[in-house]
Write a protein that holds these residues in place. Structure first.
Motif, PDB file in Angstrom:
ATOM      1  N   PHE A 305       2.163   6.749   1.564  1.00 46.76           N
ATOM      2  CA  PHE A 305       3.343   7.380   0.226  1.00 46.76           C
ATOM      3  C   PHE A 305       2.773   6.013  -1.025  1.00 46.76           C
ATOM      4  O   PHE A 305       2.817   6.443  -2.332  1.00 46.76           O
ATOM      5  CB  PHE A 305       4.497   6.715   0.754  1.00 46.76           C
ATOM      6  CG  PHE A 305       5.813   6.472  -0.405  1.00 46.76           C
ATOM      7  CD1 PHE A 305       6.472   7.804  -1.134  1.00 46.76           C
ATOM      8  CD2 PHE A 305       5.982   5.761  -0.878  1.00 46.76           C
ATOM      9  CE1 PHE A 305       7.413   7.324  -1.589  1.00 46.76           C
ATOM     10  CE2 PHE A 305       6.980   5.106  -1.627  1.00 46.76           C
ATOM     11  CZ  PHE A 305       7.064   5.732  -2.882  1.00 46.76           C
ATOM     12  N   VAL A 306       2.530   4.936  -0.482  1.00 45.77           N
ATOM     13  CA  VAL A 306       2.503   3.941  -2.080  1.00 45.77           C
ATOM     14  C   VAL A 306       0.861   4.737  -2.554  1.00 45.77           C
ATOM     15  O   VAL A 306       1.185   4.262  -3.869  1.00 45.77           O
ATOM     16  CB  VAL A 306       1.929   3.092  -1.599  1.00 45.77           C
ATOM     17  CG1 VAL A 306       1.505   1.766  -2.778  1.00 45.77           C
ATOM     18  CG2 VAL A 306       3.002   2.172  -0.810  1.00 45.77           C
ATOM     19  N   HIS A 307       0.179   5.135  -1.881  1.00 50.86           N
ATOM     20  CA  HIS A 307      -0.740   5.238  -2.327  1.00 50.86           C
ATOM     21  C   HIS A 307      -0.843   7.001  -3.693  1.00 50.86           C
ATOM     22  O   HIS A 307      -1.304   7.466  -4.345  1.00 50.86           O
ATOM     23  CB  HIS A 307      -2.062   5.926  -1.828  1.00 50.86           C
ATOM     24  CG  HIS A 307      -3.432   6.437  -2.341  1.00 50.86           C
ATOM     25  ND1 HIS A 307      -3.850   7.939  -2.675  1.00 50.86           N
ATOM     26  CD2 HIS A 307      -4.333   5.856  -2.510  1.00 50.86           C
ATOM     27  CE1 HIS A 307      -4.972   8.045  -3.150  1.00 50.86           C
ATOM     28  NE2 HIS A 307      -5.603   6.452  -3.370  1.00 50.86           N
ATOM     29  N   GLY A 308       0.591   7.637  -2.531  1.00 46.67           N
ATOM     30  CA  GLY A 308       0.639   9.500  -3.429  1.00 46.67           C
ATOM     31  C   GLY A 308       1.487   8.302  -4.871  1.00 46.67           C
ATOM     32  O   GLY A 308       0.934   9.319  -5.929  1.00 46.67           O
ATOM     33  N   LEU A 331      14.495   7.931   3.902  1.00 44.09           N
ATOM     34  CA  LEU A 331      13.325   7.972   4.271  1.00 44.09           C
ATOM     35  C   LEU A 331      12.919   9.318   4.259  1.00 44.09           C
ATOM     36  O   LEU A 331      11.676   9.450   4.661  1.00 44.09           O
ATOM     37  CB  LEU A 331      14.344   8.016   5.825  1.00 44.09           C
ATOM     38  CG  LEU A 331      13.859   7.981   7.990  1.00 44.09           C
ATOM     39  CD1 LEU A 331      12.924   6.734   7.681  1.00 44.09           C
ATOM     40  CD2 LEU A 331      14.170   7.752   8.473  1.00 44.09           C
ATOM     41  N   ASP A 332      13.183  10.464   4.005  1.00 39.02           N
ATOM     42  CA  ASP A 332      12.965  11.536   3.723  1.00 39.02           C
ATOM     43  C   ASP A 332      11.969  11.877   2.845  1.00 39.02           C
ATOM     44  O   ASP A 332      10.747  12.732   2.712  1.00 39.02           O
ATOM     45  CB  ASP A 332      13.895  12.634   3.815  1.00 39.02           C
ATOM     46  CG  ASP A 332      14.657  13.055   2.339  1.00 39.02           C
ATOM     47  OD1 ASP A 332      14.600  11.351   2.203  1.00 39.02           O
ATOM     48  OD2 ASP A 332      15.581  12.938   2.412  1.00 39.02           O
ATOM     49  N   GLU A 333      11.711  10.319   1.576  1.00 39.20           N
ATOM     50  CA  GLU A 333      10.917  10.932   0.381  1.00 39.20           C
ATOM     51  C   GLU A 333       9.607  10.343   0.733  1.00 39.20           C
ATOM     52  O   GLU A 333       8.233   9.647   0.300  1.00 39.20           O
ATOM     53  CB  GLU A 333      11.973   9.760  -0.178  1.00 39.20           C
ATOM     54  CG  GLU A 333      12.259  10.120  -1.465  1.00 39.20           C
ATOM     55  CD  GLU A 333      13.109   9.331  -2.074  1.00 39.20           C
ATOM     56  OE1 GLU A 333      14.224   9.998  -3.068  1.00 39.20           O
ATOM     57  OE2 GLU A 333      13.294   8.569  -1.697  1.00 39.20           O
ATOM     58  N   ALA A 339       8.819  13.809  -3.958  1.00 34.30           N
ATOM     59  CA  ALA A 339      10.350  13.443  -4.521  1.00 34.30           C
ATOM     60  C   ALA A 339      10.576  12.366  -5.009  1.00 34.30           C
ATOM     61  O   ALA A 339      11.817  12.381  -5.835  1.00 34.30           O
ATOM     62  CB  ALA A 339      10.767  14.004  -3.062  1.00 34.30           C
ATOM     63  N   TRP A 340      10.535  11.054  -5.013  1.00 38.25           N
ATOM     64  CA  TRP A 340      10.584   9.493  -4.628  1.00 38.25           C
ATOM     65  C   TRP A 340      10.511   9.363  -6.948  1.00 38.25           C
ATOM     66  O   TRP A 340      11.246   9.009  -7.485  1.00 38.25           O
ATOM     67  CB  TRP A 340       9.868   9.192  -4.500  1.00 38.25           C
ATOM     68  CG  TRP A 340      10.099   7.335  -4.671  1.00 38.25           C
ATOM     69  CD1 TRP A 340      11.123   6.528  -4.832  1.00 38.25           C
ATOM     70  CD2 TRP A 340       9.554   6.623  -5.866  1.00 38.25           C
ATOM     71  NE1 TRP A 340      11.228   5.698  -4.579  1.00 38.25           N
ATOM     72  CE2 TRP A 340      10.341   5.020  -6.160  1.00 38.25           C
ATOM     73  CE3 TRP A 340       8.535   6.935  -6.412  1.00 38.25           C
ATOM     74  CZ2 TRP A 340      10.167   4.405  -7.234  1.00 38.25           C
ATOM     75  CZ3 TRP A 340       8.051   6.012  -7.807  1.00 38.25           C
ATOM     76  CH2 TRP A 340       9.021   4.820  -7.732  1.00 38.25           C
TER      77      TRP A 340
END
Length: 355
Positions: A305-308, A331-333, A339-340
């Motif tokens: 997630f962080v990389h994205g 949680l879903d992000e 989305a975030w």
């Protein structure tokens, strides 16, 4: 005031049951402590440069501890948090003297058993319960034991561990609201329970489950049995999202800084990942019951997630995640960085930028 855990007995049990550390001379032990303190400071500079985050509060220096001291520090922190929660739940109504004495002592032994097990596994921790803003703990015997088992270069492995733990310290000290938010969610979990007596009993059962697993790897009860109400599950979702972010961010920083300052980082990462995945049946049972398997997934999911996000909006854009509790990922992000980015930066923000 009703006592949920006999904390003194928990400390004594953890000290008595904890494994002895690797064999080192006094000179070697002294050198390890000095080295870890120095590498913590080095890691702090690397983390600040890589993340752009700077501590907003004065934090205490790193504590290099042994296994007994690590357990004692965590008992002190848990005592600070759990005692007032129990007081609020019970309204300071005391149970019968026999019930209180037997129950608190039994839970004390069980809690000490769990902490004794963990004290031989944890390499480092940013402990936030005992004081504001928290304290960074590095468990010297465990670091030495693992670096020997992995046949890793001591300086490289110690700096690698320090990068991860210092990132956690940076998260809490550069984001002044983070500790209060985390503790507030713990309080919200308690408030979301249905019936104080039932929650206390489930908490006792959760501690007993972990203690039993240390002695019986065939145990199949889960500590998630204490999570029963929809409101509690909502709080747990927020805590899971937060911990996944924090762990993933620390892993991302390790992988970003490591190749620049740790020559053997690829070998260390590969060997350490194999160590995480391995384990005897007892260790696997404990990991499942403690949620360590979940945490291992958090490392991978959070790092992705962080990389994205960084790939899309750069490091400065990612750091908006620490703007307020409202900008933390849902949680879903975690599986959908777009989305975030769209929610926090707006639709125009979801375009790749140089990170």
């Amino acid at each position: 005031m009703a006592q949920f855990v006999d904390w003194d007995l928990a400390a004594a049990t953890a000290g008595a049951l904890g494994k002895s550390g690797p064999r080192v001379s006094y000179a070697e032990a002294t050198e390890v402590v000095v080295d870890l303190r120095r590498l913590t400071e080095e890691a702090a500079g690397h983390v600040a440069d890589h993340t752009g985050l700077r501590s907003q509060v004065t934090h205490p220096p790193v504590r290099v501890v042994d296994r007994r001291d690590w357990a004692a520090a965590n008992i002190a922190g848990l005592r600070e948090v759990i005692t007032p929660l129990v007081s609020r739940l019970t309204g300071d109504k005391r149970p019968g003297p026999l019930t209180e004495a037997v129950g608190s002592r039994l839970t004390g032994v069980q809690a000490g058993t769990v902490l004794a097990y963990l004290s031989g596994r944890v390499l480092g921790q940013y402990e936030v319960f005992s004081a504001d803003p928290g304290q960074l703990l590095l468990v010297a015997p465990n670091i030495v034991e693992v670096e020997r088992k992995l046949q890793a270069d001591p300086r490289d492995f110690r700096l690698w561990v320090c990068l991860h733990e210092v990132t956690h310290r940076t998260q809490f000290t550069s984001v002044p609201w983070m500790r209060a938010y985390f503790l507030g969610e713990v309080n919200a979990f308690v408030d979301a329970s249905q019936g104080s007596e039932h929650l206390l009993e489930r908490l006792r059962r959760g501690v007993a489950t972990l203690s039993d697993a240390v002695k019986d790897p065939e145990s199949r009860t889960s500590v998630l049995d204490i999570v029963q109400t929809p409101a509690q599950r909502a709080v747990l979702d927020r805590l899971t999202a937060l911990m996944t972010l924090l762990e993933g961010h620390a892993e991302f920083v390790m992988d970003g800084v490591g190749p620049q300052v740790i020559p053997s980082v690829e070998r260390i990462r590969a060997a350490f990942n194999r160590r995480r995945e391995a384990g005897n049946p007892l260790e696997k049972a404990i990991r499942r019951l403690l949620g360590v398997d979940v945490k291992m997934r958090q490392y991978a999911e959070g790092r992705k997630f962080v990389h994205g996000v960084v790939e899309r909006v750069g490091m400065d854009g990612f750091n908006k995640i620490f703007g307020s509790p409202l900008t933390l990922p849902r949680l879903d992000e975690l599986g959908d960085p777009d989305a975030w980015v769209a929610r926090v930066h707006g639709p125009a923000g979801a375009t790749p930028t140089a990170g």
